[in-house]
Design a protein around this motif. Structure first.
Motif, short mmCIF file in Angstrom:
data_model
loop_
_atom_site.label_atom_id
_atom_site.label_comp_id
_atom_site.label_asym_id
_atom_site.label_seq_id
_atom_site.Cartn_x
_atom_site.Cartn_y
_atom_site.Cartn_z
N ASP A 139 49.15 38.14 42.93
CA ASP A 139 48.52 39.22 43.67
C ASP A 139 48.45 40.45 42.78
O ASP A 139 49.42 40.76 42.06
CB ASP A 139 49.31 39.58 44.93
N LEU A 140 47.33 41.15 42.83
CA LEU A 140 47.21 42.44 42.14
C LEU A 140 47.24 43.53 43.20
O LEU A 140 46.50 43.47 44.20
CB LEU A 140 45.91 42.50 41.34
N GLU A 183 38.97 42.34 34.03
CA GLU A 183 38.75 40.90 33.90
C GLU A 183 40.09 40.17 33.92
O GLU A 183 41.08 40.64 33.35
CB GLU A 183 38.01 40.61 32.60
N ILE A 184 40.12 39.02 34.57
CA ILE A 184 41.35 38.26 34.77
C ILE A 184 41.24 36.91 34.09
O ILE A 184 40.22 36.20 34.26
CB ILE A 184 41.62 38.06 36.28
N LEU A 232 37.34 39.00 38.61
CA LEU A 232 37.27 40.43 38.28
C LEU A 232 37.97 41.22 39.37
O LEU A 232 37.66 41.07 40.55
CB LEU A 232 35.81 40.88 38.16
N PHE A 233 38.93 42.05 38.97
CA PHE A 233 39.64 42.91 39.92
C PHE A 233 38.92 44.26 39.97
O PHE A 233 38.90 45.00 39.00
CB PHE A 233 41.08 43.11 39.47
N GLN A 234 38.31 44.52 41.11
CA GLN A 234 37.71 45.83 41.36
C GLN A 234 38.44 46.43 42.55
O GLN A 234 38.24 46.03 43.70
CB GLN A 234 36.21 45.71 41.63
N LEU A 294 46.18 44.50 48.61
CA LEU A 294 46.38 43.34 47.73
C LEU A 294 45.07 42.61 47.48
O LEU A 294 44.25 42.46 48.38
CB LEU A 294 47.37 42.37 48.34
N VAL A 295 44.90 42.16 46.25
CA VAL A 295 43.79 41.29 45.88
C VAL A 295 44.40 40.03 45.28
O VAL A 295 45.21 40.11 44.34
CB VAL A 295 42.84 41.96 44.88
N VAL A 296 44.06 38.88 45.84
CA VAL A 296 44.57 37.61 45.29
C VAL A 296 43.81 37.31 44.00
O VAL A 296 42.62 37.00 44.03
CB VAL A 296 44.39 36.46 46.29
N ALA A 297 44.51 37.41 42.87
CA ALA A 297 43.88 37.07 41.60
C ALA A 297 43.72 35.57 41.45
O ALA A 297 42.70 35.08 40.95
CB ALA A 297 44.71 37.64 40.44
#
Length: 474
Positions: free
Chosen positions: A280-281, A294-295, A419-421, A433-436
């Protein structure tokens, strides 16, 4: 059989009519034998009890099992929401009526792994040890969940007799062995919470001088009074035991790395070697208009890893709530799309048939038969013969042939982001939370992040790694 199906529908409707409020007509059950309730729920209950208006924790709770679980899960949900208003709960009700452990063991990877709970509350009436244990084991191998497992409530007057007397009966001896030996031993070996429902339920019946049927709607399902009793008995175990809490164990399972404290950017790159199967990010305070980060995991985009795009549960056979196919898996990474399976050339009993699968992106992907393992042309769809094992039973129960152009549907959904935005965040009261990536092969990996600009780098507050593990067993 139609009456049984109607019973399932009734259970579903009852599940949504929460009847757990206090009533002067119903004495509250007691459980004087409780010893350290919640000792194996320390991580999830710490998240729940330590949540506050200033820092709200997100807690994912899964209810799993059969139709009886579907009855009492809603009142337990309302109890948690009412008792802990400062928690950002995410609930999932995925019980399936009429599904013993021998069937749930096939649906569990889809139902449990995709939700990835912090707390799983589980009950199943099946007294077949192997699949029961397999469900628990696969949940612990693939998620970091705490588990609360309950035993059975008594349904027959004979179950109120002395247990030594019951042991003289082959039928009741089997019930007692399951409830008194197998389940407690299973919970202790896997270090999960065992909720003994049988003992206090019997005490409640004796104390109030009532028969088991007084708490039942039929031969096994609960009436409103029974749901009330069950909710109270389960909530007794939802306690935080700080004397048994070991944060060092939690940090091995779920570890949060804070930017600027545990990690730092090296120019536009950040690398983290880790062990686990979910990332998670955590977004920091930002206006939400960054170019993104970018991941990569082991040099590949998360969407390219097997498991990060997963299937939902397949649609039910008409007139039931049973998935028409128990499980659909993959040999190659799926893409996000809708899937359809058409059955044709079937016999009257629906034990022998052919089928074709089509993806909304993949297109026509092959033809298979019910008695053979099926791997689609793309490798994105795999169906084992045993995953058709409930279809003929559903056909028999409904006594109705499948409709013309009978199709089974499911979706492939992403549990990842390439991509984490960061969404706009103005405070840290609730985590964003963003699930990477989730569901990839557990083990040692390297996470690489590449920020497209400095604002994007500053939008990341933390990285959280989930590492499932089984307890050490002798």
């Amino acid at each position: 059989m139609k009456k049984l199906l109607l019973g399932f529908s009734l259970v579903l409707s009852l599940a949504h009519s929460v009847c757990a409020e206090e009533s002067p007509e119903w004495p509250v059950p007691e459980n004087p034998a409780l010893v350290h309730p919640g000792r194996y729920l320390t991580r999830s209950m710490a998240l729940i009890t330590e949540s506050s208006p200033q820092q709200r924790n997100t807690v994912r709770v899964l209810f799993y099992g059969q139709s009886i679980t579907a009855q009492w899960s809603w009142p337990v949900q309302e109890y948690l929401k009412r008792s802990y208003p400062d928690v950002d709960f995410v609930f999932a009700h995925r019980a399936i009526g009429g599904f013993g452990a021998e069937y749930l063991v096939r649906t569990a990877p889809t139902d449990i792994n995709s939700f990835y709970p912090d707390l799983m509350i589980f009950h199943d009436y099946t007294r077949v040890p192997e699949p029961y244990e397999a469900i628990i084991r696969q949940a612990l191998e693939n998620t970091t969940t705490d588990i609360l497992l309950t035993n059975d409530h008594p349904t027959l007057p004979a179950q109120l007799e002395d247990e030594e007397t019951q042991m003289q009966s082959k039928r009741f001896a089997r019930i007692l062995q399951h409830n008194r030996v197998f389940l407690p031993d299973l919970c202790e070996r896997y270090q999960i919470e065992f909720a003994d429902i049988l003992s206090p339920w019997k005490q409640y019946l004796h104390r109030n001088q009532i028969e088991p049927q007084a708490l039942l709607r039929d031969v096994v399902h609960l009436n409103d009074w029974g749901i009330f009793v069950m909710r109270h008995l389960i909530q007794d175990y939802l306690q935080y035991q700080p004397d048994f809490a070991d944060p060092s164990v939690w940090n091995e399972k779920v570890k949060t790395y804070k930017l600027g404290q545990d990690l730092a950017w090296q120019g536009d790159r950040l690398e983290l070697e880790f062990e686990g199967n979910k990332i998670d990010l955590v977004a920091g305070i930002n206006e939400g208009n960054t170019s993104g980060i970018e991941i990569y995991i082991d040099g590949r985009k998360p969407s390219e890893l097997l498991g990060t795009t997963a299937f939902t549960r397949a649609s039910a056979y008409p007139g039931t709530w049973w998935p028409a196919v128990l499980r659909v898996s993959s040999e190659t990474p799926p893409v996000v799309e809708d899937w359809s399976l058409r059955i044709f050339d079937y016999n009257e009993e629906l034990t022998d048939f052919k089928f074709e699968v089509t993806g909304s992106v993949t297109g026509a992907d092959g033809i298979g038969s019910s008695g053979e393992r099926f791997v689609s042309k793309s490798g994105r769809v795999v169906i084992e013969p045993e995953d058709w094992s409930k279809l003929a039973r559903a056909r028999s129960m409904t006594k109705e042939a499948p409709p013309e152009d009978f199709r089974i549907t499911w979706k492939a959904v992403a549990h990842c982001a390439d991509l984490f935005q960061a969404p706009a965040v103005s405070d840290y009261v609730s985590e964003t939370l963003v699930v990477a990536a989730q569901g990839f092969e557990p083990g040692k990996h390297t996470l690489t992040l590449v920020a497209r600009d400095s604002d994007s780098a500053e939008s990341l507050a933390a990285i959280r790694i989930y590492n499932p593990s089984l307890p050490e067993m002798e």
